[in-house]
Design an enzyme around this catalytic site. Structure first.
Site, PDB file in Angstrom:
ATOM      1  N   ASP A 160      58.860 -25.593  29.701  1.00 56.00           N
ATOM      2  CA  ASP A 160      60.115 -25.357  30.399  1.00 56.00           C
ATOM      3  C   ASP A 160      61.086 -26.505  30.139  1.00 56.00           C
ATOM      4  O   ASP A 160      60.698 -27.570  29.669  1.00 56.00           O
ATOM      5  CB  ASP A 160      59.863 -25.170  31.903  1.00 56.00           C
ATOM      6  CG  ASP A 160      59.120 -26.355  32.503  1.00 56.00           C
ATOM      7  OD1 ASP A 160      59.692 -27.470  32.521  1.00 56.00           O
ATOM      8  OD2 ASP A 160      57.967 -26.184  32.949  1.00 56.00           O
ATOM      9  N   GLU A 189      42.481 -25.875  -1.338  1.00 51.31           N
ATOM     10  CA  GLU A 189      43.235 -25.869  -0.072  1.00 51.31           C
ATOM     11  C   GLU A 189      43.922 -27.215   0.152  1.00 51.31           C
ATOM     12  O   GLU A 189      45.045 -27.276   0.652  1.00 51.31           O
ATOM     13  CB  GLU A 189      42.288 -25.547   1.096  1.00 51.31           C
ATOM     14  CG  GLU A 189      41.909 -24.075   1.159  1.00 51.31           C
ATOM     15  CD  GLU A 189      40.803 -23.784   2.184  1.00 51.31           C
ATOM     16  OE1 GLU A 189      40.858 -22.703   2.786  1.00 51.31           O
ATOM     17  OE2 GLU A 189      39.900 -24.619   2.357  1.00 51.31           O
TER      18      GLU A 189
END
Ligand code: GLA
Length: 725
Positions: free
Chosen positions: A531, A611
């Site tokens: 928030d 990777e």
């Protein structure tokens, strides 16, 4: 001047660049709301209508006139007991035990600059960027005063609202309900867009018509919650992503909140944002004040995209603070999904070695480094380094990590205590717990009573003594349960939930003052306290404990309605994903994590050389785009809940550079082509797609779109950079 007052008509007009907000003190002293929406001129009091409405009360001031009723009039801050039977912004139990609150205009002031709120986060701005209007209302009998605060950031198209409830009477009163903003619309049919969710699946968009009932969303969990985010859009029925009138309301608060929307008997709509009334019973003695957290308002007549962009700028420039506000954030690897509790000093050093090799800036040692903490059932509250587990002191570990050219960050959860901890054994009375009742446990932990300074101070010192042990440059501040036992042995019960949140803010403020160079990332089981209140202290927040790239595009889509990408913690994790078991390519995981503060959350020792090469490239790519992602304008190009693809775009402020991101969500045999339409480009300019060298007019990319390849494979992702020629 953004704020105008017409003395004779007693009308206040708040102008921003593209919006107008107007209210009036009428002949009886009621503060009536006249208008909020697209910019206009003139006095809007002609919108007020007066008819005899059966069963709607008439204030005694109007004598025998039955056409004046507060049940009909649009108001700025409606109280209870004045003949308005709709939902109230304020409910107070007076000294005489009555609930009546008849607020009338008393005075006002207009000043340059933006007001601040005692103990609470709020939008801030330079004196040249904002003005403040303070209107004081008073109940003549109880002498309760309400100072309504309006902050106007005209260039940002932002209006903030807050309220201070002051007990100016002689006895004690109790605040039972208090909002910071109420908006009354005299006409129109509106939809409510709210963002509901759950742990690991936050901020799902739900759109519903505001009908003839009280729609209520909120949190009683002590935090703003995974379940409902404290931010909503109120939109005209015909509003879409790119078109139409819409209003946003963002509550700058991290605790219990309540939003209400109601269509009344005359088709008028009222919306209210404030503290949750179920767990509020705030006593105010004579002379005391309760400050209600701020609501940020913004309006756009160009749909949700433009509205979001106004909130992104506001939060990025006027809520987030500190050294990292406009700085690149470190690319980090976090130990949580890499090792969970199963690590030692060597594991962290290995992670750092691999990080150094790949170009990752920072290693974050997550949960499990302190006290007796081999799982999540014990140890919280004992903020002493488990040197046996690390095989060295924290200072030595940090030196080793730094020696590899890698920065160091650490996880903490200061608000919590495990019953199996030395802290709890020593101070069982420090937790929030109702006497004579067994506590409600969450993740087998209890919540410390942060409304008490003594408790906060002790934990603060413990945390500082950790942060002082070495070169710690990042802290992940976690909070992993909802609050249930709302009881403090020291503070009156009706105020604990509010005082707790202010205690957390106080702690964070002190931490920032003492360690201005530390980047704090907020977290609450991922996005359970995502928030604007937390963003004042923590410029980034771990967006969700769900790192699955496909779920994440939806979570990040909902999040993007209000919160800028610079606040969104997002990482590449291992496959099969630990939350969903889904496997998605590294490239797609990278594209999704790049719509946030980029990082990794996997064991780098377990990945293949191929990777590793790809990660090296990914990081270089991210660093190349980083500023555009952090500071650029963000556009949603699809709705991933409905469309076959998720697409979003970053465009630099000067429109010279853009980055298109697309993740395919569906695959079919002989599939139809998806055309992605870009936004926010300069229509007349030519853009080159980097890589293919193809050139397009901005207008073409925006009006006709770009065909996405039809390729075999699930969840393929595309990232295309465009440079204006
Ligand atoms: C929460 C966080 C995770 C991790 C764990 C540690 O769930 O959201 O990222 O830090 O706690 O216990």
């Amino acid at each position: 001047m953004a704020i105008l007052y017409q003395e004779k008509e007693r009308i206040f007009t708040l102008h921003t660049n593209k919006t107008t907000y107007q209210m009036k003190v009428d002949e009886f002293g009621f503060l009536l709301h006249l208008y909020y929406g697209a910019k206009l001129s003139g006095n809007m009091d002609y919108l007020l209508t007066y008819y005899d409405r059966g069963f709607s009360g008439n204030p005694s001031d109007v004598g025998s006139d039955r056409t004046y009723s507060m049940d009909v009039q649009p108001q700025e801050y409606p109280g209870l007991g004045i003949g308005d039977y709709r939902s109230s912004a304020l409910i107070i139990r007076n000294t005489d035990q009555s609930y009546c609150c008849d607020l009338r205009y008393k005075s006002h002031t207009i000043r340059n600059g933006k007001y601040a709120l005692q103990g609470l986060p709020a939008v801030y701005a330079d004196d040249s960027e904002a003005q403040t209007l303070e209107i004081v209302l008073e109940d003549a009998v109880s002498k309760v005063q309400v100072a309504l605060l309006y902050g106007v950031l005209d260039q940002a198209d932002i209006i903030t609202r807050s309220a201070e409830i002051r007990n100016c009477g002689t006895g004690s009163i109790c605040v039972k309900k208090a909002a910071s903003a109420c908006l009354d619309f005299v006409e129109g049919t509106y939809d409510l867009l709210s963002f509901w969710g759950r742990h690991t699946m936050e901020r799902n968009l739900e759109r519903q018509e505001i009908g003839h009932c009280d729609h209520v969303i909120g949190s009683r969990r002590g935090t703003s919650s995974h379940q409902y985010n404290p931010a909503v859009v109120i939109a005209r029925k015909d509003a879409t992503e790119d078109y139409g009138d819409c209003y946003g309301m963002v509550f700058v608060y991290s605790g219990n909140f309540m939003f209400e929307a109601e269509k009344d008997q005359f088709e008028q709509t009222r919306v209210i944002m404030g503290l949750h009334s179920d767990i509020l019973h705030y006593p105010l003695k004579q002379g005391e004040t309760l400050v209600i957290p701020e609501t940020i308002l913004s309006f756009s007549n160009k749909g949700f995209g433009a509205l979001s962009s106004q909130f992104h700028r506001c939060i990025r420039n006027h809520i987030c603070r500190g050294k990292y506000q406009h700085q690149p954030r470190p690319v980090l690897v976090n130990s949580w999904e890499a090792a969970y509790f199963n690590f030692n000093g060597e594991t962290i050093c290995q992670l750092a070695k691999d990080a150094a090799e790949l170009g990752i800036d920072m290693v974050v040692m997550d949960d499990g480094w302190f006290g007796k903490r081999e799982d999540d059932n014990s140890g919280l509250g004992d903020w002493q380094v488990n040197e046996k587990k690390l095989g060295c002191t924290l200072g030595e570990l940090i030196q080793k990590v730094n020696g590899l050219g890698v920065r160091f960050g650490i996880w903490i959860e200061p608000e919590m205590v495990s019953e199996d901890s030395n802290l709890y054994r020593k101070h069982p009375d420090w937790v929030l717990q109702v006497p004579n009742r067994e506590p409600v446990r969450g993740r087998n932990q209890l919540v410390l009573d942060f409304s008490r300074k003594e408790v906060r101070n002790d934990i603060f010192e413990e945390i500082c003594s950790i942060l002082d042990q070495g070169n710690i440059e990042y802290v992940k501040w976690d909070m992993n349960r909802s609050i249930a036992d709302v009881y403090s042995i020291e503070n009156s019960q009706g105020r604990v939930a509010y005082d707790y949140v202010l205690g957390v803010y106080d702690f964070l403020e002190n931490l920032l003052q003492k360690y201005p160079n530390i980047l704090i990332e907020g977290c609450s089981g991922g996005g359970g306290r995502f928030d604007a209140g937390m963003m004042y202290y923590t410029p980034q927040i771990w967006c969700s404990d769900n790192t699955d790239a496909i779920d994440r595009v939806r979570i990040q889509y909902g999040t993007s309605f209000f919160y800028p990408v610079s606040t969104v913690g997002s990482h590449v994790s291992a496959i099969p994903n630990h939350q969903t078991g889904r496997s998605v390519s590294l490239s797609t995981r990278g594209v999704v994590a790049m719509a946030g503060t980029f990082g990794y959350e996997l064991d780098l020792a377990k990945i293949t050389d191929a990777e590793k090469d790809e990660i090296r490239q990914q990081i270089q790519q991210y660093k190349h785009y980083e500023e555009l992602v952090r500071e650029g304008n963000y556009y949603r190009l699809s709705n991933p809940f409905q469309d076959e693809y998720a697409a979003w775009l970053f465009v630099s402020e000067d429109e010279k550079r853009a980055l298109l991101n697309v993740v395919m969500l569906a695959i079919h045999g002989n599939m139809a082509v998806n055309y992605v339409k870009l936004k926010g480009l300069c229509a007349d300019a030519v853009y080159e797609a980097i890589g293919t060298g193809k050139q397009y007019y901005g207008s073409a990319l925006m009006q006709a779109g770009l065909p996405m390849p039809v390729q075999q494979g699930e969840y393929l992702a595309y990232q295309i950079e465009f440079i204006q020629q």
